[in-house]
Enzyme design. Structure first.
Site, PDB file in Angstrom:
ATOM      1  N   GLY A  50       0.933  -1.163  -0.092  1.00 22.05           N
ATOM      2  CA  GLY A  50       0.045   0.070   0.117  1.00 22.05           C
ATOM      3  C   GLY A  50       0.888   1.287  -0.041  1.00 22.05           C
ATOM      4  O   GLY A  50       0.200   2.310   0.221  1.00 22.05           O
ATOM      5  N   GLY A  78       2.762   2.035  -2.746  1.00 24.02           N
ATOM      6  CA  GLY A  78       3.177   2.665  -4.004  1.00 24.02           C
ATOM      7  C   GLY A  78       4.468   2.109  -4.543  1.00 24.02           C
ATOM      8  O   GLY A  78       5.319   2.804  -5.452  1.00 24.02           O
ATOM      9  N   ALA A 118       7.050   3.879  -7.563  1.00 26.06           N
ATOM     10  CA  ALA A 118       8.364   4.175  -7.032  1.00 26.06           C
ATOM     11  C   ALA A 118       9.490   3.657  -7.884  1.00 26.06           C
ATOM     12  O   ALA A 118      10.249   4.418  -8.400  1.00 26.06           O
ATOM     13  CB  ALA A 118       8.510   4.268  -5.710  1.00 26.06           C
ATOM     14  N   ASP A 124      -1.033   7.279  -7.190  1.00 19.53           N
ATOM     15  CA  ASP A 124       0.321   6.719  -6.680  1.00 19.53           C
ATOM     16  C   ASP A 124       1.540   7.517  -7.514  1.00 19.53           C
ATOM     17  O   ASP A 124       2.394   8.120  -6.802  1.00 19.53           O
ATOM     18  CB  ASP A 124       0.563   5.303  -6.862  1.00 19.53           C
TER      19      ASP A 124
HETATM   20  O1  PMV Z   1      -2.131  -0.276  -2.670  1.00 20.26           O
HETATM   21  P1  PMV Z   1      -1.492   1.025  -3.468  1.00 20.26           P
HETATM   22  O2  PMV Z   1      -0.303   1.469  -2.951  1.00 20.26           O
HETATM   23  O3  PMV Z   1      -1.205   0.589  -4.825  1.00 20.26           O
HETATM   24  O4  PMV Z   1      -2.646   2.157  -3.524  1.00 20.26           O
HETATM   25  C1  PMV Z   1      -3.604   2.058  -4.402  1.00 20.26           C
HETATM   26  C2  PMV Z   1      -4.618   2.982  -4.239  1.00 20.26           C
HETATM   27  C3  PMV Z   1      -6.192   2.704  -4.858  1.00 20.26           C
HETATM   28  O5  PMV Z   1      -6.901   3.737  -4.671  1.00 20.26           O
HETATM   29  C4  PMV Z   1      -6.804   1.471  -4.070  1.00 20.26           C
HETATM   30  C5  PMV Z   1      -5.896   2.577  -6.431  1.00 20.26           C
HETATM   31  C6  PMV Z   1      -5.947   3.465  -7.084  1.00 20.26           C
HETATM   32  O6  PMV Z   1      -5.396   3.452  -8.364  1.00 20.26           O
HETATM   33  O7  PMV Z   1      -6.094   4.876  -6.692  1.00 20.26           O
END
Ligand code: PMV
Length: 315
Positions: free
Chosen positions: A107, A109, A113, A154
């Site tokens: 969560g 990103g 990165a 992200d």
């Molecule tokens: O889990 P991560 O760090 O890839 O965050 C995703 C965020 C979401 O809102 C769930 C998906 C998006 O593309 O915004």
């Protein structure tokens, strides 16, 4: 053994979503900030003539060779191949050495990165003129391959390395921080691919537009209230309650888990002003809003099963 001097180095942070994940995919606003405690660093090292382009990740014993025209499912190879294709260039003799402290699927990103750092290091090493907006667009393309329907939050937070109030397909906006905010970030130790949780929310939404559309809209409204509270810096208790509310909506979207709920409850019981999952969910991490004295909450999070707990200050 002597190490060659890098031709270029690129560093990018992880990110934390403060409010609005998942709803942001459906056009609602979200608020996110870089999380500089976790970083990806890529060094572009000179390679002998004729040896070609390779990505190495010494910490995990990985070597990947980039060959023109070859199709791939590997996110790192795809990032580099995609950039070269857009620039209409053949792979040069170069070794891209990746080191990362960002947990994958956590969560934070990590995908955005690492793509950003690979592409930036390669561009600088070969002296390809690449501005931040063009890098952001390339990283977004790579995100699409892996997430299906990413919102773009992200890549935007990470590539620009600044806090954002983000609405998909709109120009970057930032937000005011009236008083420093102290968070604890607790990683569950479990990675869950964002594609999985985003896909599950999509299925719920397709099956029941009315119910899930309403939840998504309520998350969006809450994000705007949070933005105003963050700007005023005056009512942290109310901001904490909005985090709890946002978490409850994410539970309804089925992207929380027993483990994440337990971490949030432990933080609140130990005195946090509010707590919510952050990012894609299921696995990944939670964030808790705390006052500066947070040792008891840190301990409670560790006892509740957090693999790692970090502090983050937003100011
Ligand atoms: O889990 P991560 O760090 O890839 O965050 C995703 C965020 C979401 O809102 C769930 C998906 C998006 O593309 O915004």
């Amino acid at each position: 053994m002597s190490h060659p001097e890098p031709l270029a180095t690129a560093n990018y942070p992880g990110k934390v979503i403060l409010f609005g994940e998942h709803a942001v995919v459906y056009g609602q606003p979200a608020i996110a900030a870089p999380f500089n405690t976790l970083t990806v660093s890529v060094k572009a090292l000179p390679a002998p003539h004729g040896s070609g382009l390779a990505i190495i990740a010494p910490d995990v014993g990985l070597t990947l060779h980039i060959r023109e025209g070859e199709t791939t499912n590997n996110a790192l190879v795809y990032a580099v191949q995609h950039a070269l294709k857009v620039w209409n260039l053949a792979p040069s003799d170069l070794t891209l050495e990746v080191r990362s402290t960002i947990p994958m699927g956590g969560g934070f990103g990590s995908g955005a990165a690492v793509s950003a750092a690979l592409i930036r290091a390669m561009a600088d090493a070969i002296q390809y003129p690449l501005d931040t907006a063009a890098l952001n667009a390339l990283v977004f393309d790579v995100e699409k391959l892996h997430h299906g329907t990413p919102s773009g939050i992200d890549n935007t937070v990470i590539v620009y390395n600044q806090p954002v109030y983000f609405i998909r397909d709109q120009a970057l906006q930032t937000f005011e921080v009236g008083a420093p905010l102290h968070f604890l970030v607790a990683y569950s130790g479990i990675g869950t691919p964002t594609k999985e949780t985003v896909g599950d929310v999509r299925r719920l939404y397709e099956a029941n537009h009315e119910r899930y559309g309403a939840i998504i809209g309520q998350i969006g409204a809450l994000v705007n209230q949070a933005r105003d509270l963050i700007a005023s810096g005056s009512d942290l208790a109310a901001l904490g309650r909005l985090m709890d509310e946002n978490h409850a909506y994410l539970q309804e979207l089925t992207v929380s888990s027993d483990r994440l709920d337990k971490l949030c409850t432990a933080a609140r019981d130990a005195g946090a002003l509010g707590a919510k999952l952050s990012g894609g969910g299921r696995g990944g991490n939670i964030i808790a809003l705390v006052t500066v004295e947070s040792a008891a909450i840190k301990n409670a999070l560790r006892k509740a099963g957090a693999a790692k707990v970090w502090e983050m200050v937003l100011q």
